[in-house]
Design an enzyme around this catalytic site. Sequence first.
Site, short mmCIF file in Angstrom:
data_model
loop_
_atom_site.label_atom_id
_atom_site.label_comp_id
_atom_site.label_asym_id
_atom_site.label_seq_id
_atom_site.Cartn_x
_atom_site.Cartn_y
_atom_site.Cartn_z
CE LYS A 110 52.80 9.69 43.40
NZ LYS A 110 51.52 9.93 44.10
C1 PLP Z 1 51.40 10.66 45.18
C2 PLP Z 1 50.07 11.22 45.46
C3 PLP Z 1 49.91 12.37 46.24
C4 PLP Z 1 51.07 13.05 46.89
O1 PLP Z 1 51.92 13.69 45.95
P1 PLP Z 1 53.41 14.13 46.39
O2 PLP Z 1 54.07 14.55 45.13
O3 PLP Z 1 54.05 12.91 46.99
O4 PLP Z 1 53.27 15.24 47.38
C5 PLP Z 1 48.63 12.87 46.40
N1 PLP Z 1 47.56 12.25 45.86
C6 PLP Z 1 47.67 11.14 45.11
C7 PLP Z 1 46.45 10.51 44.56
C8 PLP Z 1 48.93 10.58 44.87
O5 PLP Z 1 49.04 9.48 44.11
#
Ligand code: PLP
Length: 449
Positions: A110
């Site tokens: 993210k």
């Molecule tokens: C947010 C997250 C996900 C999921 O991603 P999405 O975009 O919500 O499908 C998977 N793994 C980790 C470590 C995350 O932080």
Amino acid sequence: MQYISTRGQVPPVSFSTAVAQGLAPDGGLYLPQTLPDLAPLLPAWESLSYAELCEAFLAIFATDIDRAELSGIVARSYTKFDHADIAPIKKLSDELFVLELFHGPTLAFKDFALQLLGNIYEAQIARTGQPISVLGATSGDTGAAAIHGLLGKSGVKTFILYPEGRVSPLQERQMTCTGADNVYPLAIEGSFDDAQAAMKTVFEDRAFAEEVGLSAVNSINLARILAQCVYYLSAFFRLPADIREDVTFVVPTGNFGNVLAGWLVQRMGVPIKGFRVATNQNDILHRLFQTGTYELDAVAPSLAPSMDIQVASNFERFLYYAEGQDAAKVREIIQTFKDTGQYVFEDFQADGFSSSRTDDAEIGVIIKRVYEQYGYVADPHTACGFSDDFDGPEIVLATAHPAKFPDTIAEAIQQDSTHPSLETLKARAIVKHTVEPTPEAIKAFMRAH
Ligand SMILES: *Cc1c(COP(=O)(O)O)cnc(C)c1O
């Protein structure tokens, strides 16, 4: 380039407006009015650095930001990554690759979007002089990444809702131990979906939104999706040229934001073979792709907490295309789903997606197998991507650093996993606030602060 809502009830807006609003005023999600064809640009993009590629890609979309300003925003956004490639690829075998997306400041993918978004906001506030309040709901990693993307940005206050006791202790520390006075981590009693539902209702109160300059950082924000498109492009270029069009991208999935970004890149003419949506035991999307029925179930807390959701917000963006860009149909489907908890698609077209499901019992087994087979330590989210149904070459997106989940790793392979940035947090005091997961309580807290 203008942006339209998946629900079709607001006029098209500019990139900056779409980013500032997050959610469209009709409750829909923003998408580009038309998708560009990237195919003719690929030869020239092949040799660009990550930041150059990001700038070239975003310039197509952020047409109301001056190119020099965009260049500065992008340049500042990838300086806190601890790997020169930003999104490096590891080769585990001739047919199995990992795309490591955890080299940013909070050690999860993210950061790619939220470091950028923080700098977009900062530039926007400098331009308009209008302060903003960011409100987000997190199942763990978004909150941490948002807070670190917005730390120290003047004119921004950040309010992050998270389910108390359902994020990992280290994720909580990343949110609550920053020492920053423009950051409010809000612990709620309930699930991520409760937090997200309350947050959505707050956004639907337009008067309140105007009053506090409300903006969203959740994966519904257009800028996040576009920022995430870039590492699919970068990975595509870095895969061996002779096989890259045969490689399936395997994406550990919760809110469907990450995998949707890849799918959009494919739709823009990049010859990616396809995507596997890898869920944990919260498998609404896996069930959809297998059966054509989108049906709500209870959230079961898992070892991969950032994927513990049922309602996958970004699915609405896919739906818009799957339904032939018919916004009325999207509204009908969303309403039916809201009213009854399910929607049965007639003649469902998975359109480039396959899916898999990994429950908690399997996660540890997979971490051990991947470690023994390849010497690679996968975090519990990434482990869901390594489930067994291997069909031709794959690249698994490693969405978090294993050190964020030391207990699961220790249990699976008897190894300590640490990271220096996490060690320093452990010495700091936790500062958080407790709020009821209702729109009224959230608004009252935000007004008071
Ligand atoms: C947010 C997250 C996900 C999921 O991603 P999405 O975009 O919500 O499908 C998977 N793994 C980790 C470590 C995350 O932080």
